[in-house]
Scaffold this active site. Sequence first.
Site, PDB file in Angstrom:
ATOM      1  N   ARG A   1     -48.567  27.096 -55.743  1.00 33.34           N
ATOM      2  CA  ARG A   1     -48.346  27.357 -54.313  1.00 33.34           C
ATOM      3  C   ARG A   1     -49.561  26.911 -53.500  1.00 33.34           C
ATOM      4  NH1 ARG A   1     -46.611  33.346 -52.986  1.00 33.34           N
ATOM      5  NH2 ARG A   1     -48.827  33.677 -53.399  1.00 33.34           N
TER       6      ARG A   1
ATOM      7  N   LYS B   1     -49.475  29.026 -47.386  1.00 30.78           N
ATOM      8  CA  LYS B   1     -50.164  30.196 -46.867  1.00 30.78           C
ATOM      9  C   LYS B   1     -51.257  29.680 -45.939  1.00 30.78           C
ATOM     10  CE  LYS B   1     -51.243  33.750 -49.794  1.00 30.78           C
ATOM     11  NZ  LYS B   1     -50.526  34.996 -49.576  1.00 30.78           N
TER      12      LYS B   1
ATOM     13  N   GLU C   1     -39.664  38.307 -43.050  1.00 31.21           N
ATOM     14  CA  GLU C   1     -40.511  39.081 -43.974  1.00 31.21           C
ATOM     15  C   GLU C   1     -41.431  39.972 -43.151  1.00 31.21           C
ATOM     16  OE1 GLU C   1     -43.344  36.755 -46.239  1.00 31.21           O
ATOM     17  OE2 GLU C   1     -43.581  35.322 -44.615  1.00 31.21           O
TER      18      GLU C   1
HETATM   19  N1  PLP Z   1     -45.398  37.277 -47.729  1.00 35.24           N
HETATM   20  C1  PLP Z   1     -46.635  37.198 -47.191  1.00 35.24           C
HETATM   21  C2  PLP Z   1     -46.766  36.886 -45.752  1.00 35.24           C
HETATM   22  C3  PLP Z   1     -47.766  37.414 -48.004  1.00 35.24           C
HETATM   23  O1  PLP Z   1     -48.991  37.364 -47.487  1.00 35.24           O
HETATM   24  C4  PLP Z   1     -47.571  37.726 -49.374  1.00 35.24           C
HETATM   25  C5  PLP Z   1     -48.703  37.911 -50.261  1.00 35.24           C
HETATM   26  O2  PLP Z   1     -49.281  36.998 -50.727  1.00 35.24           O
HETATM   27  C6  PLP Z   1     -46.271  37.803 -49.876  1.00 35.24           C
HETATM   28  C7  PLP Z   1     -45.216  37.574 -49.024  1.00 35.24           C
HETATM   29  C8  PLP Z   1     -46.034  38.123 -51.305  1.00 35.24           C
HETATM   30  O3  PLP Z   1     -46.289  37.030 -52.130  1.00 35.24           O
HETATM   31  P1  PLP Z   1     -46.725  37.238 -53.637  1.00 35.24           P
HETATM   32  O4  PLP Z   1     -45.655  38.051 -54.275  1.00 35.24           O
HETATM   33  O5  PLP Z   1     -46.790  35.866 -54.190  1.00 35.24           O
HETATM   34  O6  PLP Z   1     -48.021  37.942 -53.604  1.00 35.24           O
HETATM   35  C1  COI Z   2     -51.084  39.339 -51.336  1.00 31.92           C
HETATM   36  O1  COI Z   2     -50.239  40.176 -51.650  1.00 31.92           O
HETATM   37  O2  COI Z   2     -51.784  38.744 -52.165  1.00 31.92           O
HETATM   38  C2  COI Z   2     -51.316  39.002 -49.947  1.00 31.92           C
HETATM   39  O3  COI Z   2     -51.764  37.940 -49.651  1.00 31.92           O
HETATM   40  C3  COI Z   2     -50.935  40.023 -48.972  1.00 31.92           C
HETATM   41  C4  COI Z   2     -51.964  40.415 -47.996  1.00 31.92           C
HETATM   42  C5  COI Z   2     -53.133  41.150 -48.536  1.00 31.92           C
HETATM   43  C6  COI Z   2     -52.289  39.338 -47.036  1.00 31.92           C
END
Ligand code: PLP
Ligand code: COI
Length: 340
Positions: A82, A184, A220
């Site tokens: 990612r 991101k 989200e």
């Molecule tokens: N959505 C956002 C905006 C986030 O910052 C995160 C965290 O990284 C997620 C979703 C969840 O992603 P992940 O499950 O890869 O941590």
């Molecule tokens: C994560 O879950 O890793 C995130 O990036 C969420 C948040 C702390 C920005």
Amino acid sequence: MSNKEIDWSNLGFGYIKTDYRYVSRFKDGKWDDGAIITDSDIVLNECACVFQYAQTCFEGLKAYKTEDGRIVCFRPDLNAQRMADTAKRLVMPVFPEERFVDAVKQVVKANADFVPPYGTGATLYIRPYMMGINPVIGVKPAEEFEFRIFCTPVGPYFKGGAKPITIKVSDYDRAAPHGTGNIKAGLNYAMSLYPITVAHEEGFAENMYLDAATRTKVEETGGANFIFITKDGTLVTPKSDSILPSITRRSICYVAENILGMKVEHREVEFAEVKDFAECGLCGTAAVISPVGRIVDHGKEINFPAGMDEMGPVTKKLYETLTGIQQCKVEAPEGWIVEI
Ligand code: PLP
Ligand code: COI
């Protein structure tokens, strides 16, 4: 802070400086060998691209202590992939996947004393990030970059641990550029700082963002994807190309379908149908699976049947299976667990 002073069971989601971090520099078209360093401060030129045009991005994953004392982390290859997608969209060089996973291993191993003990509910949060570091004044990408990783021990993202939270439907857009939901980019998070401040001031734990174009579809929250359970036990997750493809959400969908034998739907979710779901939760590395008990839409409440005291039964099953896999109590699908 030494690790001996940490009260593991009462940690919140905050930054605690650990002893070591990883850094690698990109110059003249290539990455250097990278190193583990001790200095937590970064000194950069005032005109560095990261400061002027926010050319930066980050990832997040966790390391866990298992019952028999090993340290493992969860699907770091997907964070590497990612971040590579993000880097391409932000005109940054890709930090290769094998090197990313190796750097995660190095920095977690170096900070092994800061991996919270098994059973405390705390984990080691790992934050890889990258930025453009040379001076840039015309609007264009940097040519020199730093890839870094730091770690910090963390507890639950939301106060109250696994207690259901109340969230609000936001009046703001998260400003994730349409079609770039697989990245991101720092910009998205900066644009969510005002709405999250408003939500907190009003007593809500998070914002539910709706799609910017029509404000009718669920996207989200500021830091997690949604999961919903229908009254007949189907897992539904919102599909949109302006949300982050959560690794936790993708893992939960796999677990639901292949381990728990549930029906899974990844599709557009209308806000109008949310009131008919039996359970709602937020999922992410930081959020793990956090149950949502109530959603407030401009004074109108949606109250999910499980109430405000505990997770709904299906969310609980998903939570136990996912966290069981992450702590090596439940057999993991091939390749999900990387031993440090
Ligand atoms: N959505 C956002 C905006 C986030 O910052 C995160 C965290 O990284 C997620 C979703 C969840 O992603 P992940 O499950 O890869 O941590
Ligand atoms: C994560 O879950 O890793 C995130 O990036 C969420 C948040 C702390 C920005």
